[in-house]
Write a protein that holds these residues in place. Structure first.
Motif, PDB file in Angstrom:
ATOM      1  N   ARG A 114       0.834  -1.212   0.000  1.00 51.72           N
ATOM      2  CA  ARG A 114       0.000   0.000   0.000  1.00 51.72           C
ATOM      3  C   ARG A 114       0.864   1.255   0.000  1.00 51.72           C
ATOM      4  N   LEU A 115       1.960   1.217   0.752  1.00 51.40           N
ATOM      5  CA  LEU A 115       2.866   2.363   0.785  1.00 51.40           C
ATOM      6  C   LEU A 115       3.506   2.581  -0.579  1.00 51.40           C
ATOM      7  N   GLU A 116       3.946   1.510  -1.200  1.00 56.57           N
ATOM      8  CA  GLU A 116       4.572   1.603  -2.522  1.00 56.57           C
ATOM      9  C   GLU A 116       3.585   2.142  -3.553  1.00 56.57           C
ATOM     10  N   TRP A 117       2.347   1.649  -3.500  1.00 53.15           N
ATOM     11  CA  TRP A 117       1.318   2.119  -4.435  1.00 53.15           C
ATOM     12  C   TRP A 117       1.038   3.603  -4.228  1.00 53.15           C
ATOM     13  N   ALA A 118       0.903   4.015  -2.978  1.00 57.98           N
ATOM     14  CA  ALA A 118       0.601   5.414  -2.677  1.00 57.98           C
ATOM     15  C   ALA A 118       1.734   6.331  -3.125  1.00 57.98           C
ATOM     16  N   MET A 119       2.971   5.876  -2.992  1.00 54.65           N
ATOM     17  CA  MET A 119       4.110   6.677  -3.435  1.00 54.65           C
ATOM     18  C   MET A 119       4.112   6.822  -4.950  1.00 54.65           C
ATOM     19  N   GLN A 120       3.731   5.763  -5.661  1.00 55.17           N
ATOM     20  CA  GLN A 120       3.638   5.844  -7.119  1.00 55.17           C
ATOM     21  C   GLN A 120       2.546   6.815  -7.541  1.00 55.17           C
ATOM     22  N   GLN A 121       1.411   6.773  -6.835  1.00 57.05           N
ATOM     23  CA  GLN A 121       0.305   7.668  -7.158  1.00 57.05           C
ATOM     24  C   GLN A 121       0.643   9.124  -6.849  1.00 57.05           C
ATOM     25  N   LYS A 122       1.610   9.336  -5.987  1.00 54.34           N
ATOM     26  CA  LYS A 122       2.050  10.689  -5.622  1.00 54.34           C
ATOM     27  C   LYS A 122       3.153  11.146  -6.569  1.00 54.34           C
ATOM     28  N   GLY A 123       3.069  10.709  -7.816  1.00 53.99           N
ATOM     29  CA  GLY A 123       4.040  11.130  -8.814  1.00 53.99           C
ATOM     30  C   GLY A 123       5.385  10.457  -8.669  1.00 53.99           C
ATOM     31  N   GLY A 124       5.396   9.283  -8.014  1.00 55.90           N
ATOM     32  CA  GLY A 124       6.663   8.591  -7.830  1.00 55.90           C
ATOM     33  C   GLY A 124       7.571   9.307  -6.853  1.00 55.90           C
ATOM     34  N   ILE A 125       6.992   9.838  -5.786  1.00 50.89           N
ATOM     35  CA  ILE A 125       7.768  10.556  -4.779  1.00 50.89           C
ATOM     36  C   ILE A 125       8.912   9.685  -4.274  1.00 50.89           C
ATOM     37  N   SER A 126      10.071  10.272  -4.089  1.00 52.68           N
ATOM     38  CA  SER A 126      11.242   9.513  -3.654  1.00 52.68           C
ATOM     39  C   SER A 126      11.182   9.217  -2.161  1.00 52.68           C
ATOM     40  N   GLN A 127      11.953   8.232  -1.751  1.00 56.17           N
ATOM     41  CA  GLN A 127      12.009   7.876  -0.337  1.00 56.17           C
ATOM     42  C   GLN A 127      12.552   9.034   0.497  1.00 56.17           C
ATOM     43  N   SER A 128      13.560   9.714  -0.032  1.00 55.62           N
ATOM     44  CA  SER A 128      14.164  10.820   0.711  1.00 55.62           C
ATOM     45  C   SER A 128      13.199  11.990   0.856  1.00 55.62           C
ATOM     46  N   GLU A 129      12.410  12.272  -0.190  1.00 57.98           N
ATOM     47  CA  GLU A 129      11.457  13.379  -0.115  1.00 57.98           C
ATOM     48  C   GLU A 129      10.320  13.045   0.845  1.00 57.98           C
ATOM     49  N   LEU A 130       9.846  11.803   0.795  1.00 63.75           N
ATOM     50  CA  LEU A 130       8.793  11.398   1.720  1.00 63.75           C
ATOM     51  C   LEU A 130       9.301  11.468   3.156  1.00 63.75           C
ATOM     52  N   ALA A 131      10.526  11.020   3.366  1.00 62.80           N
ATOM     53  CA  ALA A 131      11.116  11.076   4.706  1.00 62.80           C
ATOM     54  C   ALA A 131      11.209  12.516   5.190  1.00 62.80           C
ATOM     55  N   ARG A 132      11.574  13.429   4.279  1.00 59.80           N
ATOM     56  CA  ARG A 132      11.686  14.845   4.652  1.00 59.80           C
ATOM     57  C   ARG A 132      10.339  15.400   5.081  1.00 59.80           C
ATOM     58  N   GLN A 133       9.280  15.068   4.328  1.00 55.10           N
ATOM     59  CA  GLN A 133       7.954  15.577   4.655  1.00 55.10           C
ATOM     60  C   GLN A 133       7.415  14.992   5.956  1.00 55.10           C
ATOM     61  N   VAL A 134       7.764  13.749   6.230  1.00 54.70           N
ATOM     62  CA  VAL A 134       7.276  13.085   7.438  1.00 54.70           C
ATOM     63  C   VAL A 134       8.104  13.477   8.656  1.00 54.70           C
ATOM     64  N   GLY A 135       9.385  13.822   8.420  1.00 52.17           N
ATOM     65  CA  GLY A 135      10.257  14.188   9.525  1.00 52.17           C
ATOM     66  C   GLY A 135      11.038  13.026  10.095  1.00 52.17           C
ATOM     67  N   VAL A 136      11.354  12.037   9.240  1.00 55.19           N
ATOM     68  CA  VAL A 136      12.151  10.893   9.673  1.00 55.19           C
ATOM     69  C   VAL A 136      13.348  10.757   8.741  1.00 55.19           C
ATOM     70  N   LYS A 137      14.250   9.861   9.082  1.00 54.11           N
ATOM     71  CA  LYS A 137      15.404   9.617   8.230  1.00 54.11           C
ATOM     72  C   LYS A 137      15.002   8.750   7.035  1.00 54.11           C
ATOM     73  N   PRO A 138      15.671   8.921   5.881  1.00 54.51           N
ATOM     74  CA  PRO A 138      15.344   8.105   4.697  1.00 54.51           C
ATOM     75  C   PRO A 138      15.420   6.608   4.970  1.00 54.51           C
ATOM     76  N   GLN A 139      16.300   6.202   5.901  1.00 51.86           N
ATOM     77  CA  GLN A 139      16.423   4.777   6.220  1.00 51.86           C
ATOM     78  C   GLN A 139      15.125   4.205   6.772  1.00 51.86           C
ATOM     79  N   SER A 140      14.332   5.054   7.428  1.00 46.38           N
ATOM     80  CA  SER A 140      13.065   4.588   7.990  1.00 46.38           C
ATOM     81  C   SER A 140      12.092   4.203   6.880  1.00 46.38           C
ATOM     82  N   ILE A 141      12.014   5.032   5.829  1.00 45.12           N
ATOM     83  CA  ILE A 141      11.141   4.722   4.695  1.00 45.12           C
ATOM     84  C   ILE A 141      11.682   3.518   3.937  1.00 45.12           C
ATOM     85  N   GLN A 142      13.006   3.463   3.789  1.00 49.72           N
ATOM     86  CA  GLN A 142      13.629   2.325   3.108  1.00 49.72           C
ATOM     87  C   GLN A 142      13.301   1.024   3.826  1.00 49.72           C
ATOM     88  N   HIS A 143      13.299   1.070   5.155  1.00 53.17           N
ATOM     89  CA  HIS A 143      12.977  -0.118   5.953  1.00 53.17           C
ATOM     90  C   HIS A 143      11.543  -0.571   5.686  1.00 53.17           C
TER      91      HIS A 143
END
Length: 240
Positions: free
Chosen positions: A12-41
């Motif tokens: 579901r997370l992967e699908w939602a990221m694709q629907q958000k224009g293919g948002i990158s892990q680092s950009e999503l992490a920035r918006q959420v306020g966590v490290k990119p490793q957290s999204i990668q995990h």
């Protein structure tokens, strides 16, 4: 991928990221306020992550419903004031609500931004879990899931003093996920797990005023990972 059943949090997370224009892990992490490793995990199939304590923030950044992202239940679109009002109108209830108090009604129904995947106040019966006191953590049997009352605001605003943490000793820690840790002096802390390098990790707070704890410096040991939490019940108001 949209035609396939999205049965896991990762899908579901992967699908939602694709629907958000293919948002990158680092950009999503920035918006959420966590490290990119957290999204990668969360996106690593080998980790099989069941969710995140930041589910609500991730869902908001991706424009999907926190409930859907957490469990796959309900509509993918987030509930908004507009959609709630439309539902009330369709049911005929909107006319019965005084327009002057509608904002407060919506605030109550929609709730504050929080990790809905983990707030178990109304989700399931947890009465059978033993409640452990902080002063008994050194001697109590912690081999099975248990409850522990939160005594500070280190994980606020989502998890605050007075909430009850549901802890599972068998659950593996995940980045940005609350864990109960013990230092070499026998002190216990409820903090977010933050992976490091060379086998080191940290226990960190979400609010200011709480210093991060390094696993090697403090001799930390993970006792249990949080499986959920319950918010304290609001006292009933007397009617005069």
């Amino acid at each position: 991928m949209t035609d396939l059943p999205l049965t896991t949090f990762r899908e579901r997370l992967e699908w939602a990221m694709q629907q958000k224009g293919g948002i990158s892990q680092s950009e999503l992490a920035r918006q959420v306020g966590v490290k990119p490793q957290s999204i990668q995990h969360l996106l690593d199939p080998k980790k099989n992550a069941q969710g995140s304590s930041h589910t609500a923030k991730i869902a908001k950044a991706l424009g999907v419903s926190p409930e859907w992202l957490a469990s796959g239940a309900g509509p993918r679109e987030p509930t908004t004031v507009e959609s709630l009002l439309a539902a009330l109108k369709e049911s005929g209830l909107a006319a019965a609500i005084d327009p002057s108090i509608r904002p407060r009604i919506f605030e109550i129904l929609l709730g504050p931004e929080r990790g809905v995947a983990h707030d178990l106040s109304q989700a399931r019966n947890t009465e059978s879990l033993p409640r452990i006191r902080w002063e008994d953590l050194m001697t109590a049997d912690l081999s099975r899931p248990f409850e522990l009352e939160v005594i500070d605001d280190a994980l606020a605003p989502e998890i605050f003093k007075g909430c009850v943490a549901l802890l599972d000793p068998q659950r593996a820690p995940e980045p940005a996920w609350p864990v109960l840790v013990r230092d070499r002096d026998g002190n216990h802390y409820l903090r977010d797990y933050e992976a490091g390098s060379a086998g080191r990790w940290s226990a960190v707070a979400r609010t200011r005023g709480f210093a991060p704890l390094d696993s090697e410096t403090y001799g930390l040991q993970i006792i249990a990972a949080m499986d959920g939490y319950k918010r304290p019940k609001q006292p009933a108001r007397s009617v005069e």
